[in-house]
Design a protein around this motif. Structure first.
Motif, PDB file in Angstrom:
ATOM      1  N   GLN A 254      10.176 -27.218  21.136  1.00 34.76           N
ATOM      2  CA  GLN A 254      10.873 -26.553  22.245  1.00 34.76           C
ATOM      3  C   GLN A 254      10.001 -25.473  22.890  1.00 34.76           C
ATOM      4  O   GLN A 254      10.202 -25.124  24.060  1.00 34.76           O
ATOM      5  CB  GLN A 254      12.197 -25.958  21.760  1.00 34.76           C
ATOM      6  N   GLN A 255       9.018 -24.963  22.153  1.00 34.72           N
ATOM      7  CA  GLN A 255       8.125 -23.941  22.730  1.00 34.72           C
ATOM      8  C   GLN A 255       7.326 -24.481  23.911  1.00 34.72           C
ATOM      9  O   GLN A 255       6.822 -23.713  24.735  1.00 34.72           O
ATOM     10  CB  GLN A 255       7.171 -23.403  21.662  1.00 34.72           C
ATOM     11  N   PHE A 256       7.206 -25.818  23.985  1.00 34.04           N
ATOM     12  CA  PHE A 256       6.492 -26.444  25.098  1.00 34.04           C
ATOM     13  C   PHE A 256       7.455 -26.948  26.173  1.00 34.04           C
ATOM     14  O   PHE A 256       7.058 -27.687  27.064  1.00 34.04           O
ATOM     15  CB  PHE A 256       5.655 -27.630  24.593  1.00 34.04           C
ATOM     16  N   GLY A 257       8.727 -26.570  26.035  1.00 35.28           N
ATOM     17  CA  GLY A 257       9.733 -27.035  26.986  1.00 35.28           C
ATOM     18  C   GLY A 257      10.193 -28.450  26.716  1.00 35.28           C
ATOM     19  O   GLY A 257      10.794 -29.105  27.574  1.00 35.28           O
ATOM     20  N   ILE A 258       9.918 -28.953  25.502  1.00 33.90           N
ATOM     21  CA  ILE A 258      10.328 -30.317  25.138  1.00 33.90           C
ATOM     22  C   ILE A 258      11.705 -30.245  24.482  1.00 33.90           C
ATOM     23  O   ILE A 258      11.843 -29.778  23.350  1.00 33.90           O
ATOM     24  CB  ILE A 258       9.311 -30.965  24.177  1.00 33.90           C
ATOM     25  N   GLU A 259      12.709 -30.688  25.212  1.00 31.01           N
ATOM     26  CA  GLU A 259      14.075 -30.679  24.680  1.00 31.01           C
ATOM     27  C   GLU A 259      14.484 -32.074  24.209  1.00 31.01           C
ATOM     28  O   GLU A 259      14.959 -32.263  23.106  1.00 31.01           O
ATOM     29  CB  GLU A 259      15.058 -30.177  25.750  1.00 31.01           C
ATOM     30  N   ASN A 260      14.277 -33.042  25.074  1.00 34.36           N
ATOM     31  CA  ASN A 260      14.614 -34.428  24.744  1.00 34.36           C
ATOM     32  C   ASN A 260      13.398 -35.311  25.022  1.00 34.36           C
ATOM     33  O   ASN A 260      12.770 -35.192  26.075  1.00 34.36           O
ATOM     34  CB  ASN A 260      15.800 -34.909  25.587  1.00 34.36           C
ATOM     35  N   LEU A 261      13.101 -36.168  24.063  1.00 40.10           N
ATOM     36  CA  LEU A 261      11.943 -37.050  24.227  1.00 40.10           C
ATOM     37  C   LEU A 261      12.325 -38.272  25.057  1.00 40.10           C
ATOM     38  O   LEU A 261      13.323 -38.935  24.759  1.00 40.10           O
ATOM     39  CB  LEU A 261      11.431 -37.509  22.861  1.00 40.10           C
ATOM     40  N   PRO A 262      11.547 -38.589  26.088  1.00 43.67           N
ATOM     41  CA  PRO A 262      11.804 -39.819  26.840  1.00 43.67           C
ATOM     42  C   PRO A 262      11.547 -41.043  25.957  1.00 43.67           C
ATOM     43  O   PRO A 262      10.822 -40.969  24.964  1.00 43.67           O
ATOM     44  CB  PRO A 262      10.809 -39.745  27.998  1.00 43.67           C
ATOM     45  N   GLU A 263      12.117 -42.167  26.361  1.00 41.38           N
ATOM     46  CA  GLU A 263      11.965 -43.405  25.580  1.00 41.38           C
ATOM     47  C   GLU A 263      10.497 -43.765  25.383  1.00 41.38           C
ATOM     48  O   GLU A 263      10.105 -44.278  24.337  1.00 41.38           O
ATOM     49  CB  GLU A 263      12.706 -44.562  26.263  1.00 41.38           C
ATOM     50  N   SER A 264       9.678 -43.477  26.391  1.00 34.47           N
ATOM     51  CA  SER A 264       8.251 -43.823  26.295  1.00 34.47           C
ATOM     52  C   SER A 264       7.569 -43.063  25.158  1.00 34.47           C
ATOM     53  O   SER A 264       6.695 -43.609  24.469  1.00 34.47           O
ATOM     54  CB  SER A 264       7.544 -43.518  27.616  1.00 34.47           C
TER      55      SER A 264
END
Length: 203
Positions: free
Chosen positions: A26-36
């Protein structure tokens, strides 16, 4: 009669915090991972892409990603390896009553962390007759082909094998092939209690 015991690694021997990596990302702004990216994670776990390609894909998708911080986040899932579990598998190996196989979904970054941080990893690995990591054999659980691969490599009869894993979809897949399973709950159960928990299989 059980002749071969097949063990998972994470949350069977080494303790995991499965929520830690998503939390750290989340520190990188990653909340939900896309399917890819979810598909990429599976490819990496199968060893179909290199660690460098893996990181670069995250960097392309999420521009804020920095390498060292990413590696720390990726490894946040790995907690500790209690030494009493090493003693358990050493004793089991010394008794030579069962063929012992490790079968783990893992990737190069994680196993590099383990080798660096678990001082007795080599001693642990030597307890097994075979040591299969998904990224080295290009298969991953719960795909049927990973279990079929192990059965074929060692000419095993499914009904003479016990497979221990903390993930139900993995034990369900093994059970579908006729392998005895223990879907271990790491919160309430411990692999060292194997012969108490699964007494009926060994009597």
């Amino acid at each position: 009669m059980i002749k071969t015991i097949i063990f998972d690694f994470g949350d069977i021997f080494i303790n995991l915090d499965k929520a830690a990596t998503p939390r750290a990302l989340q520190q990188f702004g990653i909340e939900n991972l896309p399917e890819s990216i979810i598909a990429l994670n599976k490819e990496y776990e199968k060893g179909l892409i290199s660690s460098e390609e893996f990181f670069n894909s995250y960097k392309t998708e999420f521009s804020k990603v920095e390498k060292e911080a990413f590696l720390q986040s990726w490894n946040a899932i790995l907690v500790d390896f209690p030494e009493y579990r090493l003693e358990f598998i050493k004793k089991l190996a010394s008794e030579k009553d069962y063929q012992l196989i490790l079968l783990s979904n893992t990737n190069e970054i994680h196993i590099d962390w383990v080798k660096e941080n678990v001082s007795f990893f080599n001693e642990f690995q030597q307890c097994f007759d075979a040591f299969y990591l998904s990224y080295e054999i290009n298969f991953r659980k719960p795909d049927a082909n990973i279990y079929e691969y192990v059965l074929k490599q060692h000419q095993l009869k499914p009904n003479e094998c016990l497979f221990i894993d903390d993930t139900k979809e993995n034990t369900d897949a093994a059970a579908a092939l006729g392998i005895h399973v223990w879907n271990l709950d790491p919160v309430n159960e411990d692999v060292v209690d194997l012969f108490t928990e699964k007494k009926a299989l060994f009597s």
